[in-house]
Design a protein around this motif. Structure first.
Motif, PDB file in Angstrom:
ATOM      1  N   ASN A   1       0.834  -1.206   0.000  1.00  0.00           N
ATOM      2  CA  ASN A   1       0.000   0.000   0.000  1.00  0.00           C
ATOM      3  C   ASN A   1       0.869   1.257   0.000  1.00  0.00           C
ATOM      4  O   ASN A   1       0.580   2.216  -0.736  1.00  0.00           O
ATOM      5  CB  ASN A   1      -0.914   0.005   1.225  1.00  0.00           C
ATOM      6  N   SER A   2       1.907   1.272   0.822  1.00  0.00           N
ATOM      7  CA  SER A   2       2.796   2.434   0.860  1.00  0.00           C
ATOM      8  C   SER A   2       3.522   2.617  -0.465  1.00  0.00           C
ATOM      9  O   SER A   2       3.727   3.747  -0.924  1.00  0.00           O
ATOM     10  CB  SER A   2       3.816   2.287   1.998  1.00  0.00           C
ATOM     11  N   LEU A   3       3.920   1.506  -1.091  1.00  0.00           N
ATOM     12  CA  LEU A   3       4.609   1.597  -2.378  1.00  0.00           C
ATOM     13  C   LEU A   3       3.695   2.172  -3.455  1.00  0.00           C
ATOM     14  O   LEU A   3       4.104   3.050  -4.228  1.00  0.00           O
ATOM     15  CB  LEU A   3       5.107   0.209  -2.793  1.00  0.00           C
ATOM     16  N   ILE A   4       2.452   1.706  -3.496  1.00  0.00           N
ATOM     17  CA  ILE A   4       1.498   2.236  -4.475  1.00  0.00           C
ATOM     18  C   ILE A   4       1.259   3.721  -4.226  1.00  0.00           C
ATOM     19  O   ILE A   4       1.246   4.538  -5.161  1.00  0.00           O
ATOM     20  CB  ILE A   4       0.178   1.450  -4.411  1.00  0.00           C
TER      21      ILE A   4
ATOM     22  N   PRO B   1      -2.878   9.260   5.686  1.00  0.00           N
ATOM     23  CA  PRO B   1      -3.342   7.863   5.667  1.00  0.00           C
ATOM     24  C   PRO B   1      -4.011   7.440   6.968  1.00  0.00           C
ATOM     25  O   PRO B   1      -4.965   6.650   6.948  1.00  0.00           O
ATOM     26  CB  PRO B   1      -2.053   7.061   5.426  1.00  0.00           C
ATOM     27  N   LEU B   2      -3.533   7.941   8.090  1.00  0.00           N
ATOM     28  CA  LEU B   2      -4.129   7.595   9.374  1.00  0.00           C
ATOM     29  C   LEU B   2      -5.559   8.111   9.463  1.00  0.00           C
ATOM     30  O   LEU B   2      -6.414   7.501  10.100  1.00  0.00           O
ATOM     31  CB  LEU B   2      -3.290   8.179  10.517  1.00  0.00           C
ATOM     32  N   LEU B   3      -5.835   9.228   8.781  1.00  0.00           N
ATOM     33  CA  LEU B   3      -7.150   9.856   8.874  1.00  0.00           C
ATOM     34  C   LEU B   3      -8.177   9.192   7.974  1.00  0.00           C
ATOM     35  O   LEU B   3      -9.329   9.014   8.373  1.00  0.00           O
ATOM     36  CB  LEU B   3      -7.030  11.349   8.517  1.00  0.00           C
ATOM     37  N   ILE B   4      -7.788   8.829   6.764  1.00  0.00           N
ATOM     38  CA  ILE B   4      -8.805   8.397   5.790  1.00  0.00           C
ATOM     39  C   ILE B   4      -8.909   6.878   5.639  1.00  0.00           C
ATOM     40  O   ILE B   4      -9.754   6.410   4.860  1.00  0.00           O
ATOM     41  CB  ILE B   4      -8.533   9.017   4.405  1.00  0.00           C
TER      42      ILE B   4
ATOM     43  N   TYR C   1      -4.189   0.095   5.070  1.00  0.00           N
ATOM     44  CA  TYR C   1      -3.225   0.691   5.987  1.00  0.00           C
ATOM     45  C   TYR C   1      -1.863   0.798   5.301  1.00  0.00           C
ATOM     46  O   TYR C   1      -1.423  -0.125   4.616  1.00  0.00           O
ATOM     47  CB  TYR C   1      -3.081  -0.153   7.254  1.00  0.00           C
ATOM     48  N   THR C   2      -1.194   1.915   5.519  1.00  0.00           N
ATOM     49  CA  THR C   2       0.176   2.079   5.046  1.00  0.00           C
ATOM     50  C   THR C   2       1.144   1.700   6.169  1.00  0.00           C
ATOM     51  O   THR C   2       0.759   1.615   7.335  1.00  0.00           O
ATOM     52  CB  THR C   2       0.436   3.517   4.580  1.00  0.00           C
ATOM     53  N   ILE C   3       2.396   1.539   5.817  1.00  0.00           N
ATOM     54  CA  ILE C   3       3.353   0.992   6.773  1.00  0.00           C
ATOM     55  C   ILE C   3       3.629   1.963   7.916  1.00  0.00           C
ATOM     56  O   ILE C   3       3.746   1.558   9.077  1.00  0.00           O
ATOM     57  CB  ILE C   3       4.669   0.595   6.057  1.00  0.00           C
ATOM     58  N   VAL C   4       3.704   3.270   7.623  1.00  0.00           N
ATOM     59  CA  VAL C   4       3.997   4.242   8.687  1.00  0.00           C
ATOM     60  C   VAL C   4       2.825   4.338   9.653  1.00  0.00           C
ATOM     61  O   VAL C   4       3.002   4.322  10.884  1.00  0.00           O
ATOM     62  CB  VAL C   4       4.334   5.615   8.078  1.00  0.00           C
ATOM     63  N   ALA C   5       1.602   4.443   9.113  1.00  0.00           N
ATOM     64  CA  ALA C   5       0.422   4.469   9.982  1.00  0.00           C
ATOM     65  C   ALA C   5       0.263   3.141  10.711  1.00  0.00           C
ATOM     66  O   ALA C   5      -0.199   3.109  11.857  1.00  0.00           O
ATOM     67  CB  ALA C   5      -0.824   4.788   9.159  1.00  0.00           C
ATOM     68  N   GLY C   6       0.654   2.043  10.066  1.00  0.00           N
ATOM     69  CA  GLY C   6       0.567   0.748  10.721  1.00  0.00           C
ATOM     70  C   GLY C   6       1.482   0.638  11.918  1.00  0.00           C
ATOM     71  O   GLY C   6       1.126   0.044  12.944  1.00  0.00           O
TER      72      GLY C   6
END
Length: 282
Positions: free
Chosen positions: A80-83, A219-222, A229-234
């Protein structure tokens, strides 16, 4: 002429080594922590040498993730983060290079005013306009989607300004030669401007890829669906979940894996990145 001063050479090398040590020490501690078990941190002391559970911890996070935090496997979050990072980097470059091309090479009313309207948006980062942006994205039904993750972050006044400055350094003879050869605007753009801007595009791609990869607040918000989920928010969600059940070794394994794609991009494009930053003449 550069004078050979052994003391200054020694001092500069010591400063460089100290700087590398300061930067590398937290990374080393995270890597070491990712190779141990949760019980190794119960005593309050952090081991400084790798443990025997490296393959076990990393394979667990890649395959199944941390169930107590509600996050998917790390492989899914990294995808997800890569995309998201690729969409932001490529989208910013495409939109910015086209807008800079129009501003520099086309004569239309209020051209400078249009540029300054773009430039003024530098004073409105995502954090400032996050509430109305969220309302627009929610109204369009883009929550929990790759489009919602990337499209609101694609526009870039900084990239437009940088490409404008690059195009202004192009000799006017190139435009005249293209006109004599019968090249239209898009052929001139495709065959002349883009090849000459290759190193600048590469340098900007590295910066924008890291910018997109490290996005946290948006990403954390939406995203409420774990599949987006993206890696940083994860990592943030994992850190919140482990307050009651400490599993920092797994969180550190995720953090180490999250560093790898940006590092790979920087290393792979290092030559073009440096050349694009220091090149001033075409």
């Amino acid at each position: 002429m550069i004078e050979n001063r052994p003391f200054l050479n020694l001092l500069t090398h010591l400063v460089l080594i100290l700087g590398v040590a300061i930067v590398a020490l937290p990374v080393w501690v995270a890597f070491v922590a990712s190779t141990h078990t949760a019980t190794d941190f119960s005593s309050g002391t952090i081991p400084m040498w790798p443990g025997p559970h490296l393959v076990e911890n990393y394979s667990r996070m890649l395959d199944s993730g941390l169930s107590t935090s509600g996050t998917p496997p790390v492989a899914r979050m990294m995808l997800n983060s890569l995309i998201m990072a690729m969409a932001i980097a490529i989208g910013k470059i495409v939109i910015s290079v086209l807008s800079a091309f129009a501003i520099v090479y086309f004569r239309f009313p209020l051209r400078n005013f249009a540029f300054w309207c773009i430039f003024v948006t530098l004073m409105l980062p995502v954090e400032v306009r996050i509430v109305p942006t969220f309302q627009v994205v929610a109204g369009l039904g883009l929550l929990n989607s790759y489009a919602g993750l990337s499209i609101p972050l694609i526009a870039s006044a900084t990239a437009t300004f940088l490409f404008r400055q690059v195009f202004l350094t192009m000799p006017d003879e190139l435009v005249e030669a293209a006109r004599i050869d019968g090249a239209g605007p898009m052929k001139f753009f495709r065959d002349i401007l883009l090849p000459l801007s290759r190193t600048n595009i590469a340098a900007l791609f590295v910066i924008l890829f890291i910018y997109g990869w490290n996005q946290y607040l948006w990403p954390l918000l939406i995203t409420t669906d774990a599949q987006y989920y993206t890696i940083v928010a994860g990592i943030k969600r994992m850190a919140d979940a482990v307050d009651g059940l400490p599993q920092w070794h797994l969180v550190m394994a995720t953090a180490v894996m999250a560093m790898l794609p940006p590092v790979a991009v920087v290393i792979g494009m290092q030559r073009l990145f440096v050349k694009g930053l220091v090149e001033t003449e075409k």
